[in-house]
Design an enzyme around this catalytic site. Structure first.
Site, PDB file in Angstrom:
ATOM      1  N   HIS A 133       3.615  -2.132   3.484  1.00  0.00           N
ATOM      2  CA  HIS A 133       3.901  -0.895   2.648  1.00  0.00           C
ATOM      3  C   HIS A 133       4.980  -0.347   1.625  1.00  0.00           C
ATOM      4  CE1 HIS A 133       1.040  -0.791   5.838  1.00  0.00           C
ATOM      5  NE2 HIS A 133       0.455   0.285   5.429  1.00  0.00           N
ATOM      6  N   ASP A 156       1.068  -1.400   0.087  1.00  0.00           N
ATOM      7  CA  ASP A 156      -0.175  -0.072   0.139  1.00  0.00           C
ATOM      8  C   ASP A 156       0.832   1.089   0.100  1.00  0.00           C
ATOM      9  OD1 ASP A 156      -1.748  -1.999   0.056  1.00  0.00           O
ATOM     10  OD2 ASP A 156      -2.918  -1.278   1.990  1.00  0.00           O
TER      11      ASP A 156
END
Ligand code: ZN
Length: 391
Positions: A339, A192
């Site tokens: 991430h 992400d």
């Protein structure tokens, strides 16, 4: 006595077969020695069960008798594939009987009413990846190989079955799709908040080197600028999945449905402009979603994707803790949250990707995982695909 004579007359065909004059037709009689799933089956005639046969072997009734009952079961079904083999027989004078499965007896043992036709089918995920094929010997000839629930033999003819053969065959992979093995574990790594230049690129390089794919839920306003556009293009080129993480990383439950729609649409347009592919899945920032958010996403034909393994990489910024979070828990159907903002996450991914591959995991995109593990629908949310996903 009359019935016995009838059986004797019709089953004279058995003798013909044994003399080598009749064979079932079709293209089933090929080797499938590497098939992981096998089938065993047996028919009842006269006063005993025939020897249990495996796969393509042809199974005969006792000389002069029709089969009156049948049982079958599958072996070596991979634990991550749902479903079973079901079978149904047409009994003389009674018609089609209930479906049976898992070695349960279908037909008659005491009354000894002849079987006149058979149907077999696979259920659950097995049905998507395998064909069940069968033939019966009736009235002196083998039928062609019949597949997946269609009738083998003729019911209502007062002519019984005195031979049966069954095989389970893997379906061919549709052309144009990546070849994945549904019987082996799959996992979806997701990243992400990117793209983020060198960090994203290192993850992509590791995926490419290991033949894996992942999903990148990107923030729309990060897509243009620096090396990021090239990252999006490389994702698309490698067959990784581009996902939507809103345009401005907004908490969607706090902004009203009009702005939710705006955030999703703008991110879709930006990602498509950069990489040529428009996302079909979205992940809400912070995982914040409600019925309204799901509905807006559904109206844009998008599913909402959460996760089943949270690495907390953003919090620990620690390579080893991120590695441990994945490798200690990874199982088939998981969706892993990371991430691609942090160097420590790239460090971890460079260990996780080859390690999972070495364990036999197929590193797949979220859409691939969904396609092989129960499917997904727009307007719903999923945190894993361990055999059907979650609402
Ligand atoms: Zn985020």
């Amino acid at each position: 006595m009359k019935s016995f004579l009838k059986k004797l007359a019709a089953c004279a065909g058995t003798v013909l077969f044994l003399l080598g004059t009749a064979f079932p037709t079709g293209e089933i009689l090929t080797s499938h020695a590497d098939e992981p799933i096998t089938i065993s089956y047996s028919g009842f005639s006269g006063s005993y069960w025939s020897v249990t046969n495996a796969d393509i072997q042809l199974n005969f009734s006792a000389m002069g008798f029709y089969f009156t009952a049948f049982q079958a079961d599958l072996q070596n079904i991979p634990a991550n594939l749902s479903g079973s083999l079901e079978y149904q027989i047409y009994t003389e004078g009674l018609g089609w009987q209930n479906w049976a499965e898992k070695g349960t007896i279908a037909g008659t043992i005491e009354n000894q009413l002849p079987m006149e036709a058979v149907r077999m089918r696979l259920t659950g995920q097995l049905e998507s990846y395998y064909d069940i094929c069968y033939t019966v010997f009736q009235n002196g000839v083998w039928t062609p190989w019949i597949t997946n629930g269609n009738d083998a033999g003729m019911g209502g003819t007062n002519v019984g079955i005195c031979g049966i053969g069954v095989a389970i065959i893997k379906k061919p992979i549709p052309t144009g799709q990546r070849i994945l093995d549904p019987s082996k574990p799959m996992i979806a790594l997701t990243f992400d908040d990117g793209p983020n230049g060198a960090v994203t690129d290192r993850i992509l390089q590791s995926l490419e080197a290991n033949g894996g794919k992942a999903t990148f839920f990107m923030v729309g306003n990060r897509v243009f600028g620096g090396a990021n556009t090239a990252s999006v293009q490389k994702m698309a080129q490698l067959g990784c999945e581009v996902g939507n993480h809103t345009f401005d990383h907004k908490t969607l439950t706090k902004i009203g449905s009009a702005e939710v729609r705006n955030q999703l649409l703008k991110a879709n347009q930006t990602i498509a402009a950069a990489g040529g592919v428009s996302p079909v899945i979205m992940r809400p920032p912070g995982g914040a979603k409600d019925a309204s958010v799901l509905s807006v996403a559904g109206n844009l034909n998008m599913s909402t994707i959460l996760w089943s393994i949270d690495t907390l990489d953003w919090k620990t910024r620690n390579k080893q803790k991120t590695i441990d979070a994945v490798l200690s828990r990874a199982k088939d159907g998981d969706i892993v949250l990371m991430h691609d903002l942090y160097t420590t996450t790239a460090d971890a991914a460079e260990v996780i990707i080859p390690a999972l591959t070495a364990r036999g995991f197929q590193l797949v995109t979220v859409s691939e995982l969904a396609a092989y593990r129960g499917g997904m629908a727009p307007g719903r949310s999923y945190s894993s695909f361990t055999g059907g996903g979650t609402a």
